[in-house]
Design an enzyme around this catalytic site. Structure first.
Site, short mmCIF file in Angstrom:
data_model
loop_
_atom_site.label_atom_id
_atom_site.label_comp_id
_atom_site.label_asym_id
_atom_site.label_seq_id
_atom_site.Cartn_x
_atom_site.Cartn_y
_atom_site.Cartn_z
N ASN A 17 -31.02 -16.53 -20.60
CA ASN A 17 -29.56 -16.78 -20.54
C ASN A 17 -29.07 -17.43 -21.82
O ASN A 17 -28.13 -16.96 -22.47
CB ASN A 17 -29.23 -17.68 -19.34
CG ASN A 17 -29.69 -17.08 -18.03
OD1 ASN A 17 -29.92 -15.88 -17.94
ND2 ASN A 17 -29.81 -17.91 -17.02
N ASP A 18 -29.71 -18.54 -22.19
CA ASP A 18 -29.29 -19.24 -23.41
C ASP A 18 -29.66 -18.46 -24.66
O ASP A 18 -28.90 -18.43 -25.63
CB ASP A 18 -29.90 -20.64 -23.46
CG ASP A 18 -29.01 -21.67 -22.78
OD1 ASP A 18 -27.79 -21.46 -22.72
OD2 ASP A 18 -29.53 -22.71 -22.32
N CYS A 74 -38.10 -16.77 -17.75
CA CYS A 74 -37.58 -17.58 -16.66
C CYS A 74 -36.05 -17.52 -16.56
O CYS A 74 -35.46 -18.24 -15.76
CB CYS A 74 -38.03 -19.03 -16.75
SG CYS A 74 -37.36 -19.95 -18.14
N GLU A 112 -35.37 -20.70 -26.12
CA GLU A 112 -33.98 -20.38 -25.78
C GLU A 112 -33.06 -20.46 -26.98
O GLU A 112 -31.86 -20.20 -26.86
CB GLU A 112 -33.48 -21.30 -24.66
CG GLU A 112 -33.68 -22.77 -24.94
CD GLU A 112 -33.50 -23.63 -23.70
OE1 GLU A 112 -32.72 -23.25 -22.82
OE2 GLU A 112 -34.15 -24.69 -23.63
N HIS A 152 -21.25 -19.24 -4.95
CA HIS A 152 -21.94 -19.49 -3.69
C HIS A 152 -21.87 -18.30 -2.75
O HIS A 152 -22.77 -18.08 -1.95
CB HIS A 152 -21.37 -20.74 -3.03
CG HIS A 152 -21.76 -22.00 -3.74
ND1 HIS A 152 -23.06 -22.40 -3.84
CD2 HIS A 152 -21.03 -22.92 -4.41
CE1 HIS A 152 -23.12 -23.53 -4.53
NE2 HIS A 152 -21.90 -23.85 -4.89
#
Length: 537
Positions: free
Chosen positions: A449-450, A497, A426, A185
């Site tokens: 990412n994956d 994405c 992915e 965060h």
């Protein structure tokens, strides 16, 4: 002068006095020995926490927008989570004090989220810890740290979600934390507020407290304690150039994202809820490349109804108007610990019942979402894509269900439009089979990412493996090139994405490969448009 390094999460330079943010020392609570008394303490603290978080949520919406306010909203939802509440009560009945029961149960939940394979969901572990520590502090009567007046660089071990929101952002010149990650965060808030920041820094509190001036270079990931005149001059020059560059980005607002050779690229935003679509428009996004559906399902006691899903999708469609909106169907599984789904615990959730797999095996979960998407399609330009696809038959099965849903709606006299159906690439299997999948899909969207994690067999949440997690690995680049070629050869478009979509090192390469859509955090749109417009590819 002393200097060191950290992981930069937002570029820019900050120079000024530094403050060490020390958390209040927590007292060690002792149980009264009466479970009824401890449960009453817990219930009372829940009410106080609910009031505090509601006020903080409203404050955050006004000051930093809906997207960041969602950080607090997640905690409000967790206060109602039956699994969490039951876990606390069981711990109290077992002899724990209310405070320790709240803290320990929160930590158990946080570890579950920390083990998830999705970076966005993984970061929610901090929300849960923050919420449970708030309850702990309320019960124990602990008070927070008092910050000084004036502007300063804030140095901390780490910052909890609610702490980052409550801090006087207008007075903070930079964040420097010894822990944290690029998806923490602190990092998210830094990028939202354009504050230079470092996480995982090697600075010590003693070095901070001994210096008069601290400087942070968010471009190189370097901090300087009491920088010399030469270093100060260099940093101030960087500040001036950075300010000029930010102002120059406004010149790209409203422009088309077209390379110098005439290639058009759609720059779109990733969103997690309907309110985020408003921020996407403010950032000049050309659409939504990824709407995550998970938050419509999490923090609830039961499945969202078809009407609830329809309302959420309708809001996004109406907000974005003619701009495309790609909705990722439910990407949830045993690792998400949604009790009402009745899923069994799995040894390796990243390879388990998740994404399209759960939707195909539990049609009662999938069907209402598909109906909601089709019903909302009349209000805008909706697309849908299926996550965690590994075989052509899975896509065909999902499309067959979509056809049945369209037939149902037609028979019921409910209007809908055609919704292009795509695949989220992915898994390495989907990448290798891209040519076959392209014959069935209307588009591809690559979840880098994956795809990186599965291709390299590296758990991207495991900090010990960070040097092995390489998003620029030749094997991954070869798969990406293959995916783009398969899409172009079959007349469909392909986008990115994952986090690489906003990576300036990769954007030109993606365009060269043949990708025509890049989806990213809304705040990165203008800088990406500048890169695209200046590209020669």
């Amino acid at each position: 002068m002393k200097k060191g390094v950290g992981l930069p999460v937002f570029s820019g330079v900050a120079i000024g006095p530094a403050v060490v943010y020390r958390k209040a020392q927590r007292t060690l609570p002792v149980s009264s020995g009466d479970p009824a008394v401890e449960k009453a303490k817990f219930e009372s603290a829940l009410e106080v926490a609910r009031q505090q978080l509601t006020e903080l949520f409203e404050k955050a919406k006004v000051e930093i927008g809906e997207e960041q306010a969602a950080i607090v909203e997640v905690q409000l939802l967790m206060l109602e989570d039956l699994d969490y509440l039951d876990g606390v009560n069981l711990a109290i009945e077992g002899g724990a004090s209310a405070a320790m029961a709240a803290l320990d149960t929160g930590e158990d939940f946080a570890q579950v989220f920390a083990a998830m394979d999705d970076a966005y969901m993984n970061a929610r572990s901090a929300d849960i810890r923050d919420m449970s520590r708030r309850i702990y502090d309320i019960i124990c009567g602990n008070t927070g740290f008092q910050l000084p007046e004036g502007s300063f660089l804030l140095v901390a071990e780490d910052l909890a979600p609610s702490e980052t929101i409550q801090l006087p952002r207008e007075r903070i010149l930079a964040f420097v934390t010894r822990q944290g990650s690029s998806s923490s965060h602190t990092a998210i808030l830094a990028r939202t507020l354009n504050i230079p920041s470092l996480v995982q820094s090697d600075i010590t509190f003693e070095e901070v407290e001994a210096c008069t001036v601290l400087a942070v270079d968010g471009t190189t990931g370097t901090w300087y304690a009491d920088p010399d005149e030469e270093t100060l001059a260099m940093l101030r020059e960087k500040q001036e150039k950075a300010a000029a560059a930010r102002n120059a980005l406004e010149a790209y607002r409203g422009k088309e994202s077209v390379t110098r050779s005439g290639k058009k690229v759609l720059l779109v935003a990733n969103i997690g809820c309907p309110e985020d679509a408003v921020d996407a428009l403010k950032a000049d996004a050309e659409g939504v490349g990824l709407m995550r559906s998970e938050f419509l399902y999490l923090g609830r006691k039961n499945l969202p109804t078809e009407d609830e899903l329809y309302d959420a999708y309708r809001q996004v469609a109406e907000t974005m108007g003619h701009r495309p909106v790609v909705i990722r169907t439910l990407d949830i599984g045993a690792d998400k610990q949604v009790s009402y789904l009745g899923l069994e615990a799995e040894e390796n959730p990243a390879l388990g019942l998740r994404g399209l797999r759960i939707c195909l095996t539990q049609e009662e979960i999938f069907r209402p979402q598909l109906r909601a998407i089709y019903r909302a399609s009349v209000h805008g330009n909706l697309h849908m894509m299926f996550p965690m696809v590994a075989s052509v038959w899975e896509l065909k099965a999902a499309k067959a269900l979509c056809a049945r849903v369209r037939q149902e709606l037609e028979e019921e006299g409910i209007p809908f439009k055609e919704v292009p159906i795509g695949v989220m690439i992915e898994t390495p299997a989907a990448a290798v089979l891209a040519g076959d999948l392209a014959k069935e899909a209307a588009f591809f969207s690559v979840g880098t990412n994956d795809l990186t994690q599965y291709t390299l067999a590296v758990d991207r949440q495991n900090a010990k493996l960070s040097e092995f997690y390489d998003p620029y690995h030749p094997a991954l680049l070869a798969l990406l090139a293959h995916i783009a070629k398969a899409a172009n050869d079959n007349g469909i478009w392909a986008g990115i994405c994952g986090e690489l979509g906003a990576d300036p090192k990769m954007q030109e390469k993606f365009i060269e490969m043949g990708f025509t859509e890049l989806s990213m955090a809304a705040g990165r749109i203008l800088e990406s448009r500048k890169l695209v417009c200046q590209s020669e590819v």
